[in-house]
Scaffold this motif. Structure first.
Motif, PDB file in Angstrom:
ATOM      1  N   LYS A  51     -46.722 103.605   7.175  1.00 43.88           N
ATOM      2  CA  LYS A  51     -47.968 104.213   6.701  1.00 43.88           C
ATOM      3  C   LYS A  51     -48.885 103.173   6.069  1.00 43.88           C
ATOM      4  CE  LYS A  51     -49.577 107.826   3.531  1.00 43.88           C
ATOM      5  NZ  LYS A  51     -49.142 108.861   2.552  1.00 43.88           N
ATOM      6  N   GLN A  52     -48.316 102.336   5.216  1.00 45.93           N
ATOM      7  CA  GLN A  52     -49.120 101.333   4.528  1.00 45.93           C
ATOM      8  C   GLN A  52     -49.567 100.223   5.467  1.00 45.93           C
ATOM      9  OE1 GLN A  52     -50.305 101.695   1.498  1.00 45.93           O
ATOM     10  NE2 GLN A  52     -49.222 103.656   1.339  1.00 45.93           N
ATOM     11  N   ALA A  53     -48.733  99.868   6.443  1.00 47.94           N
ATOM     12  CA  ALA A  53     -49.117  98.845   7.418  1.00 47.94           C
ATOM     13  C   ALA A  53     -50.268  99.336   8.284  1.00 47.94           C
ATOM     14  CB  ALA A  53     -47.921  98.458   8.278  1.00 47.94           C
ATOM     15  N   VAL A  54     -50.229 100.602   8.671  1.00 50.20           N
ATOM     16  CA  VAL A  54     -51.336 101.185   9.443  1.00 50.20           C
ATOM     17  C   VAL A  54     -52.626 101.112   8.642  1.00 50.20           C
ATOM     18  CG1 VAL A  54     -52.257 103.337  10.387  1.00 50.20           C
ATOM     19  CG2 VAL A  54     -49.894 102.672  10.872  1.00 50.20           C
ATOM     20  N   LYS A  55     -52.559 101.442   7.369  1.00 45.63           N
ATOM     21  CA  LYS A  55     -53.737 101.368   6.513  1.00 45.63           C
ATOM     22  C   LYS A  55     -54.263  99.945   6.418  1.00 45.63           C
ATOM     23  CE  LYS A  55     -52.725 105.308   3.469  1.00 45.63           C
ATOM     24  NZ  LYS A  55     -52.423 105.705   2.065  1.00 45.63           N
ATOM     25  N   ALA A  56     -53.333  98.992   6.261  1.00 44.13           N
ATOM     26  CA  ALA A  56     -53.746  97.589   6.149  1.00 44.13           C
ATOM     27  C   ALA A  56     -54.478  97.131   7.402  1.00 44.13           C
ATOM     28  CB  ALA A  56     -52.529  96.708   5.893  1.00 44.13           C
ATOM     29  N   VAL A  57     -53.997  97.559   8.567  1.00 46.48           N
ATOM     30  CA  VAL A  57     -54.638  97.175   9.825  1.00 46.48           C
ATOM     31  C   VAL A  57     -56.000  97.852   9.971  1.00 46.48           C
ATOM     32  CG1 VAL A  57     -54.461  97.335  12.348  1.00 46.48           C
ATOM     33  CG2 VAL A  57     -52.479  96.656  10.998  1.00 46.48           C
ATOM     34  N   LYS A  58     -56.101  99.112   9.535  1.00 47.92           N
ATOM     35  CA  LYS A  58     -57.393  99.801   9.590  1.00 47.92           C
ATOM     36  C   LYS A  58     -58.416  99.119   8.690  1.00 47.92           C
ATOM     37  CE  LYS A  58     -55.931 104.463  10.923  1.00 47.92           C
ATOM     38  NZ  LYS A  58     -55.842 105.885  10.488  1.00 47.92           N
ATOM     39  N   CYS A  59     -57.944  98.655   7.552  1.00 47.58           N
ATOM     40  CA  CYS A  59     -58.842  97.958   6.630  1.00 47.58           C
ATOM     41  C   CYS A  59     -59.369  96.667   7.245  1.00 47.58           C
ATOM     42  CB  CYS A  59     -58.126  97.633   5.320  1.00 47.58           C
ATOM     43  SG  CYS A  59     -57.770  99.070   4.298  1.00 47.58           S
ATOM     44  N   ASN A  60     -58.495  95.968   7.956  1.00 50.60           N
ATOM     45  CA  ASN A  60     -58.896  94.695   8.562  1.00 50.60           C
ATOM     46  C   ASN A  60     -58.119  94.519   9.858  1.00 50.60           C
ATOM     47  OD1 ASN A  60     -59.624  92.152   9.294  1.00 50.60           O
ATOM     48  ND2 ASN A  60     -58.939  91.138   7.415  1.00 50.60           N
ATOM     49  N   PRO A  61     -58.704  94.961  10.972  1.00 53.11           N
ATOM     50  CA  PRO A  61     -58.006  94.882  12.265  1.00 53.11           C
ATOM     51  C   PRO A  61     -57.708  93.459  12.720  1.00 53.11           C
ATOM     52  CG  PRO A  61     -59.856  96.418  12.372  1.00 53.11           C
ATOM     53  CD  PRO A  61     -59.993  95.666  11.086  1.00 53.11           C
ATOM     54  N   ARG A  62     -58.297  92.462  12.069  1.00 55.18           N
ATOM     55  CA  ARG A  62     -58.053  91.068  12.443  1.00 55.18           C
ATOM     56  C   ARG A  62     -57.092  90.365  11.485  1.00 55.18           C
ATOM     57  NH1 ARG A  62     -61.315  89.112  16.296  1.00 55.18           N
ATOM     58  NH2 ARG A  62     -61.058  86.959  15.578  1.00 55.18           N
ATOM     59  N   ASN A  63     -56.450  91.147  10.635  1.00 60.52           N
ATOM     60  CA  ASN A  63     -55.474  90.586   9.692  1.00 60.52           C
ATOM     61  C   ASN A  63     -54.139  90.400  10.434  1.00 60.52           C
ATOM     62  OD1 ASN A  63     -53.508  90.108   7.722  1.00 60.52           O
ATOM     63  ND2 ASN A  63     -54.584  91.340   6.195  1.00 60.52           N
ATOM     64  N   VAL A  64     -53.854  89.178  10.793  1.00 63.22           N
ATOM     65  CA  VAL A  64     -52.655  88.897  11.587  1.00 63.22           C
ATOM     66  C   VAL A  64     -51.383  89.271  10.834  1.00 63.22           C
ATOM     67  CG1 VAL A  64     -51.302  87.067  12.677  1.00 63.22           C
ATOM     68  CG2 VAL A  64     -53.787  87.123  12.956  1.00 63.22           C
ATOM     69  N   ASP A  65     -51.344  89.004   9.541  1.00 64.67           N
ATOM     70  CA  ASP A  65     -50.162  89.349   8.755  1.00 64.67           C
ATOM     71  C   ASP A  65     -49.896  90.849   8.803  1.00 64.67           C
ATOM     72  OD1 ASP A  65     -49.718  86.735   8.050  1.00 64.67           O
ATOM     73  OD2 ASP A  65     -50.775  86.878   6.133  1.00 64.67           O
ATOM     74  N   ALA A  66     -50.953  91.639   8.729  1.00 62.75           N
ATOM     75  CA  ALA A  66     -50.798  93.098   8.783  1.00 62.75           C
ATOM     76  C   ALA A  66     -50.333  93.539  10.168  1.00 62.75           C
ATOM     77  CB  ALA A  66     -52.114  93.771   8.420  1.00 62.75           C
ATOM     78  N   LEU A  67     -50.874  92.902  11.200  1.00 59.99           N
ATOM     79  CA  LEU A  67     -50.456  93.234  12.569  1.00 59.99           C
ATOM     80  C   LEU A  67     -48.977  92.911  12.784  1.00 59.99           C
ATOM     81  CD1 LEU A  67     -53.586  91.898  14.494  1.00 59.99           C
ATOM     82  CD2 LEU A  67     -52.875  94.288  14.357  1.00 59.99           C
ATOM     83  N   VAL A  68     -48.547  91.759  12.287  1.00 61.19           N
ATOM     84  CA  VAL A  68     -47.133  91.384  12.410  1.00 61.19           C
ATOM     85  C   VAL A  68     -46.263  92.383  11.651  1.00 61.19           C
ATOM     86  CG1 VAL A  68     -45.398  89.653  11.779  1.00 61.19           C
ATOM     87  CG2 VAL A  68     -47.582  88.925  12.780  1.00 61.19           C
ATOM     88  N   GLN A  69     -46.687  92.752  10.447  1.00 62.84           N
ATOM     89  CA  GLN A  69     -45.910  93.702   9.650  1.00 62.84           C
ATOM     90  C   GLN A  69     -45.779  95.042  10.366  1.00 62.84           C
ATOM     91  OE1 GLN A  69     -44.055  93.527   7.142  1.00 62.84           O
ATOM     92  NE2 GLN A  69     -43.860  95.606   6.340  1.00 62.84           N
ATOM     93  N   LEU A  70     -46.884  95.536  10.914  1.00 62.78           N
ATOM     94  CA  LEU A  70     -46.839  96.807  11.632  1.00 62.78           C
ATOM     95  C   LEU A  70     -45.937  96.714  12.859  1.00 62.78           C
ATOM     96  CD1 LEU A  70     -47.735  99.703  12.034  1.00 62.78           C
ATOM     97  CD2 LEU A  70     -49.828  98.856  13.132  1.00 62.78           C
ATOM     98  N   ALA A  71     -46.013  95.613  13.564  1.00 68.18           N
ATOM     99  CA  ALA A  71     -45.160  95.437  14.745  1.00 68.18           C
ATOM    100  C   ALA A  71     -43.692  95.409  14.362  1.00 68.18           C
ATOM    101  CB  ALA A  71     -45.540  94.149  15.470  1.00 68.18           C
ATOM    102  N   ARG A  72     -43.367  94.741  13.275  1.00 63.64           N
ATOM    103  CA  ARG A  72     -41.968  94.654  12.835  1.00 63.64           C
ATOM    104  C   ARG A  72     -41.444  96.046  12.450  1.00 63.64           C
ATOM    105  NH1 ARG A  72     -39.803  90.597  13.652  1.00 63.64           N
ATOM    106  NH2 ARG A  72     -37.905  91.647  12.968  1.00 63.64           N
TER     107      ARG A  72
END
Length: 382
Positions: A51-72
């Motif tokens: 849930k929080q990783a999805v929010k982080a990506v929505k906040c900044n879709p170009r945040n690579v760290d957030a994308l990696v976290q969501l993928a993991r």
């Protein structure tokens, strides 16, 4: 006109603020949500982490760290297609970042896209500019992929490389334990040792750790004990009698009474079928009193018994392998060279043996792989 423009601007700003609020950003860049996701992930609360990783990506879709976290998180939840789509975006943004490449490789592996997984793992494993820890992770990943396609020797070499780069890599030890248990023929002691290393190194008490501690190691202990107990005559073993007979045999050897000494070793092994010393003494003395092809075969059988009684003795394994090779039993030799290598992955003599025996039995590709690994060891020692 001015009042209309101001009103429109305020409405637009209100709509933007609402969108930000809905996304959970509260005007931020998603770093807070990413931190919450990582904390939840650490305590294995995957739903909150997602849930929080999805929010982080929505906040900044170009945040690579957030994308990696969501993928993991998606990988751990078994949502492999979603994980691959997410990490593909991260790869577009930072195609050479090691955490991105490793996650992309892992997602591909779980999606059974082994070719892509190997491509990504090799990018890091073979890149000398990467840290030893990153290269170790990549080699461990290669080992896992090779295990999945039943290329067990190639997988072992990859895991050896992973451990040489970072002996504290728990994943490498864990998969080496699985490989020796399931991929090789009854390498139970080597498997147990690898799992014990894993338990000492792994800091996360996840499902893998629980399985190793509660199931894998106890099952291996039971298997090893059952194997020993199943040898003929074990129920009536008399270790004291065997020790006395071995002492007599050694005394007779010194006097040159070799035939009588051989009989004493045979009696000692009959008294205690688990006596490695008796089996080894018998193996050494047989060719001194029976210098025939039949005698050589009996010596090999005695050495194989000694190996079964002490599977972690590198010297006994190597002696057995060398004898088998000399007698032309190349498949047997390969097996014992391989077992010797399991006790010491840096033993050059064992590597030489497995290379030549693999070539004799028509496994040239495996011989080449071990030769390349041997060459690496020699190069690093210079």
């Amino acid at each position: 006109m001015t009042n209309f423009s101001l009103s429109s601007a305020l409405k637009a700003l209100s709509a933007f603020s609402l969108a930000v609020f809905i996304a959970g950003c509260n005007g931020g860049d998603g770093s807070a949500q990413l931190a919450e996701s990582r904390a939840a992930y650490a305590r294995r609360d995957l739903r909150t982490a997602e849930k929080q990783a999805v929010k982080a990506v929505k906040c900044n879709p170009r945040n690579v760290d957030a994308l990696v976290q969501l993928a993991r998180v998606d990988i751990d939840l078994g949502r492999i297609p979603d994980a691959r789509k997410t990490i593909a975006k991260a790869l577009e943004l930072e195609p050479d970042a090691s955490d991105v490449v490793l996650t992309a490789a892992e997602a591909a592996y779980h999606g059974r896209d082994y070719a892509f997984a190997m491509l990504q793992y090799r990018r890091l494993a073979e890149d000398a500019a990467q840290t030893p820890e990153v290269r170790s992770q990549a080699y461990a990943g290669i080992g896992v992929v090779q295990m999945s396609v039943q290329e067990f020797d190639i997988a072992r070499i990859a895991l050896f490389r992973a451990i040489r780069l970072n002996r504290r890599n728990p994943a490498a030890w864990y998969h080496l334990g699985l490989l020796y248990r399931d991929g090789f023929d009854r390498y139970y002691e080597a498997s147990r040792e690898a799992f014990n290393f894993y338990v000492r190194l792994e800091q996360t008490a996840d499902i893998h750790m629980q399985k190793v501690q509660r199931s894998y190691i106890p099952d291996l202990n039971e298997t090893i004990n059952r194997k020993a107990a199943s040898r003929p005559g074990v129920a009536d073993r008399n270790s004291e009698k065997a020790a006395a007979l071995i002492a007599e045999a050694e005394g007779l050897q010194k006097k040159g009474q070799l035939t009588k000494a051989r009989k004493k070793y045979e009696d000692a092994l009959a008294a205690d079928p688990l006596s490695h010393k008796a089996a080894l003494g018998l193996a050494v003395i047989i060719p001194k009193v029976e210098k025939t092809p039949a005698g050589a075969k009996k010596q090999l059988d005695a050495y194989r018994t000694a190996c079964a009684l002490q599977p972690t003795s590198t010297s006994t394994l190597m002696t057995t392998a060398n004898l088998a090779f000399r007698l032309g039993f190349h498949a047997v030799a390969q097996d014992y060279y391989s077992r010797a290598l399991a006790t010491d992955p840096t033993d050059l003599a064992a590597l030489d043996g497995i290379v030549k025996s693999c070539r004799k039995v028509g496994k040239g590709n495996i011989a080449d792989a071990y030769q390349a690994y041997r060459d690496e060891l020699v190069a690093k020692r210079k």
